[in-house]
Design a protein around this motif. Structure first.
Motif, PDB file in Angstrom:
ATOM      1  N   PHE A 100      18.164  10.380   0.259  1.00 15.82           N
ATOM      2  CA  PHE A 100      16.291  10.877   0.946  1.00 15.82           C
ATOM      3  C   PHE A 100      15.980  10.472   2.433  1.00 15.82           C
ATOM      4  N   SER A 101      17.383  10.127   3.356  1.00 19.61           N
ATOM      5  CA  SER A 101      17.221   9.198   4.530  1.00 19.61           C
ATOM      6  C   SER A 101      15.598   8.936   5.180  1.00 19.61           C
ATOM      7  N   VAL A 102      15.957   8.173   4.186  1.00 22.12           N
ATOM      8  CA  VAL A 102      14.836   7.230   4.309  1.00 22.12           C
ATOM      9  C   VAL A 102      15.752   5.510   5.126  1.00 22.12           C
ATOM     10  N   GLU A 103      15.556   5.859   6.291  1.00 17.01           N
ATOM     11  CA  GLU A 103      15.773   5.103   6.828  1.00 17.01           C
ATOM     12  C   GLU A 103      16.022   2.723   7.587  1.00 17.01           C
ATOM     13  N   PRO A 104      16.092   1.879   6.522  1.00 13.83           N
ATOM     14  CA  PRO A 104      15.831   0.438   6.697  1.00 13.83           C
ATOM     15  C   PRO A 104      15.798   0.350   8.257  1.00 13.83           C
ATOM     16  N   ASN A 105      14.242  -0.774   7.525  1.00 12.16           N
ATOM     17  CA  ASN A 105      14.133  -1.371   8.673  1.00 12.16           C
ATOM     18  C   ASN A 105      12.704  -0.488   9.730  1.00 12.16           C
ATOM     19  N   THR A 106      12.124   0.874   8.466  1.00 12.17           N
ATOM     20  CA  THR A 106      10.632   1.339   8.041  1.00 12.17           C
ATOM     21  C   THR A 106      10.354   1.155   7.548  1.00 12.17           C
ATOM     22  N   LYS A 107       9.189   1.549   7.384  1.00 16.47           N
ATOM     23  CA  LYS A 107       7.697   1.182   6.503  1.00 16.47           C
ATOM     24  C   LYS A 107       8.494   1.519   5.021  1.00 16.47           C
ATOM     25  N   LEU A 108       8.824   2.525   5.123  1.00 13.93           N
ATOM     26  CA  LEU A 108       8.516   3.384   4.027  1.00 13.93           C
ATOM     27  C   LEU A 108      10.208   2.558   2.797  1.00 13.93           C
ATOM     28  N   TYR A 109      11.266   2.666   3.992  1.00 14.95           N
ATOM     29  CA  TYR A 109      11.889   1.609   3.354  1.00 14.95           C
ATOM     30  C   TYR A 109      11.902   0.274   2.476  1.00 14.95           C
ATOM     31  N   SER A 110      10.849   0.131   2.983  1.00 14.63           N
ATOM     32  CA  SER A 110      10.355  -1.751   3.203  1.00 14.63           C
ATOM     33  C   SER A 110       9.894  -1.492   1.514  1.00 14.63           C
TER      34      SER A 110
ATOM     35  N   LYS B 227      -1.421  -1.818   0.755  1.00 18.15           N
ATOM     36  CA  LYS B 227      -2.982  -1.079   0.458  1.00 18.15           C
ATOM     37  C   LYS B 227      -2.779   0.370   2.339  1.00 18.15           C
ATOM     38  N   TRP B 228      -1.244   0.839   0.896  1.00 11.97           N
ATOM     39  CA  TRP B 228      -1.463   2.671   1.653  1.00 11.97           C
ATOM     40  C   TRP B 228      -2.794   2.867   0.386  1.00 11.97           C
ATOM     41  N   GLU B 229      -3.236   4.397   0.912  1.00  8.09           N
ATOM     42  CA  GLU B 229      -3.244   5.627   0.368  1.00  8.09           C
ATOM     43  C   GLU B 229      -2.561   7.062   0.337  1.00  8.09           C
ATOM     44  N   VAL B 230      -2.110   7.934  -0.306  1.00 15.56           N
ATOM     45  CA  VAL B 230      -1.769   9.556  -0.103  1.00 15.56           C
ATOM     46  C   VAL B 230      -2.291   9.810  -0.810  1.00 15.56           C
TER      47      VAL B 230
ATOM     48  N   GLU C 237      -2.241  13.331  -2.531  1.00  7.48           N
ATOM     49  CA  GLU C 237      -1.077  13.559  -4.018  1.00  7.48           C
ATOM     50  C   GLU C 237      -0.182  14.312  -4.293  1.00  7.48           C
ATOM     51  N   ASP C 238       0.567  15.405  -2.860  1.00  7.76           N
ATOM     52  CA  ASP C 238       1.048  15.755  -2.830  1.00  7.76           C
ATOM     53  C   ASP C 238       2.543  15.007  -2.026  1.00  7.76           C
ATOM     54  N   MET C 239       1.884  13.935  -1.499  1.00  4.82           N
ATOM     55  CA  MET C 239       2.513  12.892  -1.089  1.00  4.82           C
ATOM     56  C   MET C 239       2.911  11.877  -2.161  1.00  4.82           C
ATOM     57  N   LEU C 240       2.253  11.358  -2.831  1.00  8.57           N
ATOM     58  CA  LEU C 240       2.223  10.690  -4.177  1.00  8.57           C
ATOM     59  C   LEU C 240       3.626  11.220  -4.686  1.00  8.57           C
ATOM     60  N   LYS C 241       3.654  12.341  -5.148  1.00  8.82           N
ATOM     61  CA  LYS C 241       4.683  13.284  -5.591  1.00  8.82           C
ATOM     62  C   LYS C 241       5.924  12.796  -5.191  1.00  8.82           C
ATOM     63  N   LEU C 242       5.896  13.530  -4.389  1.00 13.12           N
ATOM     64  CA  LEU C 242       6.897  12.888  -3.356  1.00 13.12           C
ATOM     65  C   LEU C 242       7.775  11.901  -3.063  1.00 13.12           C
ATOM     66  N   MET C 243       6.601  10.700  -3.011  1.00 11.82           N
ATOM     67  CA  MET C 243       7.441   9.682  -3.091  1.00 11.82           C
ATOM     68  C   MET C 243       8.007   9.088  -4.019  1.00 11.82           C
ATOM     69  N   LEU C 244       7.304   9.754  -5.375  1.00 11.37           N
ATOM     70  CA  LEU C 244       8.161   9.035  -6.805  1.00 11.37           C
ATOM     71  C   LEU C 244       9.414   9.829  -6.922  1.00 11.37           C
ATOM     72  N   THR C 245       9.818  11.187  -6.238  1.00 10.04           N
ATOM     73  CA  THR C 245      11.001  11.290  -6.283  1.00 10.04           C
ATOM     74  C   THR C 245      11.603  10.673  -5.498  1.00 10.04           C
ATOM     75  N   PHE C 246      11.260   9.860  -4.401  1.00 12.47           N
ATOM     76  CA  PHE C 246      12.390   9.257  -4.476  1.00 12.47           C
ATOM     77  C   PHE C 246      12.388   7.890  -4.489  1.00 12.47           C
ATOM     78  N   THR C 247      11.977   7.369  -5.458  1.00 12.13           N
ATOM     79  CA  THR C 247      11.851   6.562  -6.616  1.00 12.13           C
ATOM     80  C   THR C 247      13.415   6.387  -7.702  1.00 12.13           C
ATOM     81  N   GLU C 248      14.079   7.693  -7.605  1.00 12.33           N
ATOM     82  CA  GLU C 248      15.768   7.641  -8.672  1.00 12.33           C
ATOM     83  C   GLU C 248      16.484   6.334  -7.790  1.00 12.33           C
ATOM     84  N   PRO C 249      16.889   6.282  -6.214  1.00 18.05           N
ATOM     85  CA  PRO C 249      17.826   5.141  -6.615  1.00 18.05           C
ATOM     86  C   PRO C 249      17.088   3.918  -6.406  1.00 18.05           C
TER      87      PRO C 249
END
Length: 395
Positions: free
Chosen positions: A177-187, A216-219, A221-233
């Motif tokens: 998913f190209s989610v890089e370490p040391n980023t907020k998304l990876y954290s 304390k993130w507000e996203v 609905e489209d972003m929420l669904k996209l982030m959920l797909t990243f939960t596979e790993p």
């Protein structure tokens, strides 16, 4: 009816398709199995035979995890035939957002976990209108198959399944998913994984939203669904984390563990004298005789918190004791110490004692097996699966 099923790269699904086809044909239906991995081969499961089969009306297509309805060409075929589509999910719905968004018209989604049903209703209620629960199915042994006496079985505790280092599975966030370490998304996903390991009762969706609240993130609905797909790993990592924890609890207590499946050479305690790696991954059907030769067959749910698993049903049908972690569905349909043996992921220190008591008291174990066998043979076989499909499709 005339019904199409599918072969894919998932060997266990191919076995399931074969068993379903045999059940359907025994009831007088006509079936064809299309090999999605090599449709141009010219063999009996290729387009050379598929095209003549679909020259007449096809009433139903039965697939697993959307394999057979993903591509536009298949969607067009099933819509042209007005075929009823049975999609049996064997894995979490986070992996199948694309199928939920785009599928043939007469689409029926069968889920093996009640939480999966709620997930699809929550996020795809407009796209998927028919969602039903159907537990897994087990394979009945032949009537003349001998039952190995409990005391004479070769394996005290058997676990059949793969092993991957959970750290490697989590790192697929970077490679897939190209989610890089040391980023907020990876954290964010690190925190989600931590929440799941701290509270084994959480579903993936619950852990995801807990982590959103903690960050304390507000996203949208489209972003929420996209982030959920990243939960596979994260899903794979937490599965492997607990798979390792469960085996380790038994191994460190000195109990004999036999492991069947690929990857176990990487397990940290594989060199212990009481831990045996029987074989790499073998065809699904070949795992059943191993179950029949085990006193206890261990199950670690693939994070199905309100679902079933075929490993439990096949264990009982092979006259072995299923020792499994908790699921709401299992607790509703089985009774600990009566027709199943349960352990708690949050209290793995108790697991060795549970296993030892089953190994020492063969009469108790055999009585549990018999009660479980009778329940599963009545309710959770492939014949029951076909009954459920026709109940939904035909009303």
């Amino acid at each position: 009816m005339r019904i199409v099923l599918f072969y894919s790269e998932v060997e266990s699904f191919n076995y399931f398709s074969d068993v379903l086809a045999a059940q359907l044909e025994a009831r007088g239906h006509e079936t064809f199995i299309l090999d999605l991995t090599n449709p141009g081969s010219g063999g009996v499961h290729s387009f050379d035979y598929f095209i003549p089969f679909i020259s007449k009306k096809v009433d139903m297509a039965i697939c697993f995890d959307g394999l057979g309805i993903l591509d536009d060409v298949y969607i067009d075929i099933w819509n042209e035939h007005q075929a009823e589509i049975v999609d049996i999910l064997m894995d979490p719905p986070i992996r199948f957002h694309g199928v939920f968004k785009k599928h043939p018209r007469n689409y029926h989604l069968f889920c093996c976990d009640r939480d999966h049903m709620e997930y699809v209703r929550k996020y795809f209620h407009e796209e998927v209108s028919d969602i039903v629960f159907m537990p897994h199915a087990g394979t009945l042994p032949a009537e003349d198959d001998p039952v190995i006496p409990y005391a004479k079985r070769s394996y005290d505790i058997l676990f059949s399944g793969t092993y991957y280092r959970y750290q490697d599975e989590f790192m697929k966030l970077k490679t897939v998913f190209s989610v890089e370490p040391n980023t907020k998304l990876y954290s964010f996903y690190e925190q989600m994984f931590s929440n799941l390991t701290e509270d084994s009762c959480l579903t993936l969706d619950q852990a995801f939203h807990l982590t959103l609240d903690q960050c304390k993130w507000e996203v949208s609905e489209d972003m929420l669904k996209l982030m959920l797909t990243f939960t596979e790993p994260v899903d794979w990592a937490v599965r492997m984390y607990y798979r390792e924890q469960v085996i380790t609890a038994l191994a460190e207590a000195g109990l004999k563990i036999h492991l069947l499946g690929r990857g176990w050479e990487n397990y940290p305690l594989i060199d212990r004298p009481n831990v045996y790696h029987i074989d790499e991954r073998i065809p699904f059907a070949e795992t059943l005789p191993y179950m029949a030769d085990a006193k206890i067959c261990l199950n670690v749910f693939p994070w199905f918190k309100s679902g079933s698993h075929d490993r439990i049903f096949n264990t009982l049908l092979q006259h072995s004791v299923p020792l499994t972690d908790y699921s709401h569905w299992v607790a509703d349909h089985f009774t600990d110490g009566v027709d199943i043996a349960l352990y708690d992921l949050a209290h793995l220190e108790q697991l060795p004692g549970i296993a030892e008591s089953l190994l020492k008291d063969s009469a108790f174990a055999e009585a549990m097996i018999q009660r479980g066998y009778e329940k599963v043979s009545r309710n959770y076989t492939w014949s029951n699966c076909v009954d459920r499909i026709f109940e939904v499709i035909c009303g």
